[in-house]
Design a protein around this motif. Sequence first.
Motif, PDB file in Angstrom:
ATOM      1  N   ILE A  24      18.214   5.523  -5.831  1.00  0.00           N
ATOM      2  CA  ILE A  24      17.045   6.615  -6.091  1.00  0.00           C
ATOM      3  C   ILE A  24      15.778   6.278  -5.017  1.00  0.00           C
ATOM      4  O   ILE A  24      15.415   5.066  -5.054  1.00  0.00           O
ATOM      5  CB  ILE A  24      16.386   6.548  -7.170  1.00  0.00           C
ATOM      6  N   ALA A  25      15.949   6.603  -3.826  1.00  0.00           N
ATOM      7  CA  ALA A  25      15.061   6.317  -2.794  1.00  0.00           C
ATOM      8  C   ALA A  25      13.784   7.397  -2.622  1.00  0.00           C
ATOM      9  O   ALA A  25      13.862   8.480  -2.401  1.00  0.00           O
ATOM     10  CB  ALA A  25      15.646   6.491  -1.482  1.00  0.00           C
ATOM     11  N   ALA A  26      12.667   6.745  -2.831  1.00  0.00           N
ATOM     12  CA  ALA A  26      11.401   7.686  -2.933  1.00  0.00           C
ATOM     13  C   ALA A  26      10.301   7.072  -2.053  1.00  0.00           C
ATOM     14  O   ALA A  26       9.988   5.939  -1.851  1.00  0.00           O
ATOM     15  CB  ALA A  26      10.816   7.874  -4.204  1.00  0.00           C
ATOM     16  N   HIS A  27       9.668   7.931  -1.111  1.00  0.00           N
ATOM     17  CA  HIS A  27       8.440   7.616  -0.288  1.00  0.00           C
ATOM     18  C   HIS A  27       7.234   8.285  -0.597  1.00  0.00           C
ATOM     19  O   HIS A  27       7.165   9.305  -1.168  1.00  0.00           O
ATOM     20  CB  HIS A  27       8.721   8.026   1.179  1.00  0.00           C
ATOM     21  N   SER A  28       6.205   7.621  -0.959  1.00  0.00           N
ATOM     22  CA  SER A  28       4.883   7.665  -1.093  1.00  0.00           C
ATOM     23  C   SER A  28       4.714   8.649  -2.612  1.00  0.00           C
ATOM     24  O   SER A  28       5.148   7.889  -3.402  1.00  0.00           O
ATOM     25  CB  SER A  28       4.115   8.782  -0.024  1.00  0.00           C
ATOM     26  N   LEU A  29       4.196   9.853  -2.662  1.00  0.00           N
ATOM     27  CA  LEU A  29       4.052  10.236  -3.768  1.00  0.00           C
ATOM     28  C   LEU A  29       5.286  10.975  -4.390  1.00  0.00           C
ATOM     29  O   LEU A  29       5.302  11.366  -5.503  1.00  0.00           O
ATOM     30  CB  LEU A  29       2.943  11.609  -3.821  1.00  0.00           C
ATOM     31  N   GLY A  30       6.543  10.936  -3.686  1.00  0.00           N
ATOM     32  CA  GLY A  30       7.588  11.274  -4.222  1.00  0.00           C
ATOM     33  C   GLY A  30       8.128  10.268  -5.183  1.00  0.00           C
ATOM     34  O   GLY A  30       8.812  10.747  -6.172  1.00  0.00           O
ATOM     35  N   HIS A  49      20.311   1.638  -7.981  1.00  0.00           N
ATOM     36  CA  HIS A  49      19.059   0.930  -7.634  1.00  0.00           C
ATOM     37  C   HIS A  49      17.834   1.863  -7.552  1.00  0.00           C
ATOM     38  O   HIS A  49      18.265   3.097  -6.955  1.00  0.00           O
ATOM     39  CB  HIS A  49      19.278   0.122  -6.378  1.00  0.00           C
ATOM     40  N   VAL A  50      16.617   1.507  -7.655  1.00  0.00           N
ATOM     41  CA  VAL A  50      15.631   2.227  -7.327  1.00  0.00           C
ATOM     42  C   VAL A  50      14.829   1.737  -6.183  1.00  0.00           C
ATOM     43  O   VAL A  50      14.674   0.460  -6.119  1.00  0.00           O
ATOM     44  CB  VAL A  50      14.393   2.343  -8.525  1.00  0.00           C
ATOM     45  N   LEU A  51      14.648   2.331  -5.060  1.00  0.00           N
ATOM     46  CA  LEU A  51      13.944   2.112  -3.837  1.00  0.00           C
ATOM     47  C   LEU A  51      12.769   3.010  -3.542  1.00  0.00           C
ATOM     48  O   LEU A  51      12.820   3.935  -3.368  1.00  0.00           O
ATOM     49  CB  LEU A  51      14.931   2.004  -2.685  1.00  0.00           C
ATOM     50  N   THR A  52      11.595   2.304  -3.604  1.00  0.00           N
ATOM     51  CA  THR A  52      10.154   2.731  -3.347  1.00  0.00           C
ATOM     52  C   THR A  52       9.722   2.260  -2.061  1.00  0.00           C
ATOM     53  O   THR A  52       9.622   1.181  -2.143  1.00  0.00           O
ATOM     54  CB  THR A  52       9.332   2.824  -4.633  1.00  0.00           C
ATOM     55  N   THR A 109      13.468  -2.090  -5.815  1.00  0.00           N
ATOM     56  CA  THR A 109      12.856  -2.843  -4.631  1.00  0.00           C
ATOM     57  C   THR A 109      11.664  -1.936  -4.113  1.00  0.00           C
ATOM     58  O   THR A 109      11.662  -0.806  -4.073  1.00  0.00           O
ATOM     59  CB  THR A 109      13.860  -2.755  -3.745  1.00  0.00           C
ATOM     60  N   ASP A 110      10.461  -2.417  -4.312  1.00  0.00           N
ATOM     61  CA  ASP A 110       9.475  -1.586  -3.586  1.00  0.00           C
ATOM     62  C   ASP A 110       8.875  -2.546  -2.256  1.00  0.00           C
ATOM     63  O   ASP A 110       8.291  -3.480  -2.279  1.00  0.00           O
ATOM     64  CB  ASP A 110       8.079  -1.661  -4.698  1.00  0.00           C
ATOM     65  N   CYS A 111       8.873  -1.511  -1.222  1.00  0.00           N
ATOM     66  CA  CYS A 111       8.500  -2.117   0.090  1.00  0.00           C
ATOM     67  C   CYS A 111       6.988  -1.755   0.342  1.00  0.00           C
ATOM     68  O   CYS A 111       6.729  -0.348   0.012  1.00  0.00           O
ATOM     69  CB  CYS A 111       9.412  -1.438   1.133  1.00  0.00           C
ATOM     70  N   GLN A 112       6.160  -2.623   0.682  1.00  0.00           N
ATOM     71  CA  GLN A 112       4.966  -2.354   0.858  1.00  0.00           C
ATOM     72  C   GLN A 112       4.324  -2.753   2.255  1.00  0.00           C
ATOM     73  O   GLN A 112       5.019  -3.784   2.799  1.00  0.00           O
ATOM     74  CB  GLN A 112       3.830  -3.298  -0.106  1.00  0.00           C
ATOM     75  N   ALA A 113       3.284  -2.582   2.770  1.00  0.00           N
ATOM     76  CA  ALA A 113       2.896  -3.031   3.913  1.00  0.00           C
ATOM     77  C   ALA A 113       1.168  -3.164   3.885  1.00  0.00           C
ATOM     78  O   ALA A 113       0.604  -2.111   3.581  1.00  0.00           O
ATOM     79  CB  ALA A 113       3.127  -2.117   5.197  1.00  0.00           C
ATOM     80  N   LEU A 114       0.765  -4.016   4.543  1.00  0.00           N
ATOM     81  CA  LEU A 114      -0.623  -4.485   4.300  1.00  0.00           C
ATOM     82  C   LEU A 114      -1.564  -3.283   5.246  1.00  0.00           C
ATOM     83  O   LEU A 114      -2.725  -3.003   4.951  1.00  0.00           O
ATOM     84  CB  LEU A 114      -0.799  -5.719   5.076  1.00  0.00           C
TER      85      LEU A 114
END
Length: 433
Positions: free
Chosen positions: A248-254, A277-280, A313-318
Amino acid sequence: MTRPMRSGTENADCETIARRLVFVFPGFEPMPPEAQIARFRRAAERSAAVFEAKIAFSNIAAAADANGKTRPPPTSAEITATLTSSGGNHVVKTDCVFCVWDDLIATYAAAVLPVRIRRGFAALGTFLINGTFLRYCRTSWRYALFFLFPIVLTAVIIAIGIIIALTLGNLFSGPTTWLAGILIGSTASIMLFYLANRRWFLMTAFDDWALARDLCEGTNPRIEERVVEFAETLGNRGSTGAPEEIVIAAHSLGASFAIPALARAFEAGFAPKVPLHVLTVGSSLMKTALHPKAVEQREAVRRLTVDHGLPWTDCQALTDPINFYNSNPAGSLGIAVDPMPLVVKLRLKHMVAPATYRRIKRDFFRLHRQFILAIERRCPYSFHLLILGPAPLEAFRRHRTINRPPLAPSDGKDLGSSVVPNPKTIPANEAAR
């Protein structure tokens, strides 16, 4: 309740898979499904080329709408990707189901300008008054600044108009001076607002906040209906075929649509027999989940992490102010679970060429989209190779990189790192690289 097979059962030691099913939840962008898929294909092809792989697409599902125009159905559109690694030594086929909601966005954008502005400021005011903004400050102060951006920008525009009117009124005398000053000041404000909208998508931001408030408060039944439709799509499509993993792959407000939809699918009996897996990426889940009335969203996070134990898994960027940097999908909501969702911190500048980054680094909307756009340099992260590549998502969770066989560089060199090292969570052999 039946728990889905955890990623630690069959595929934990398997570094490659041959078949995958992915549900893609786009963020808040007024793009029709055909445009979403076209961009996805272009970015996937460019990213695969960086890793000397080839990718082909087929089975683009389409249907006729009420007007006879061919387009994907309103809830989902499907496409199949086949990726062949360098040398042809591994092939993986991925069925991608796009859970689209552009039509909901379009209803907010279709309103007349005064209504869109009023809705936007009403939503921002609600998030201020009910304490959500203070929760933003505690969770990710960078996002709190992004929240204030449309308010401050609009206030500056109005202030400039007032200053112009007052200045003209004081410099010149006469019965019509003040009227002329007001007209000139108002015209200046309107022009500045138009330029700000072109440069920073101000109206889209207002629509975004209006929809987010309605999602939290349940005041738009069409949003609720769409979440139910997504849950049905997950349950129906996720129970067919023979994938080796489901993502389950979601970007931003998705993410604010994906998480409640997945929780509802489980409630309706969805019980996958393969790792799920959940991937945001660049997630804005906290934007809505921290709202006091977003009880269902917080409960959905609890059910997925505590009751079902899903790897997340939650991918973030500064450098992206639109994601909630330094937050955790469960921990930031006060949900105690072991293990917590895995947070992977990325460096967006290492995904693209230096000239590209110099061009986009001050455009925060463009930076926010980089999570799902093509990479230009070999690096540990690529949205498309994460969900279309030969390695299961569990491999990325363990190694923090996709830059491994069979996608390893032919010259044995790593041209950059997009992951922020964390010696406490990265295995010693990876941290030392």
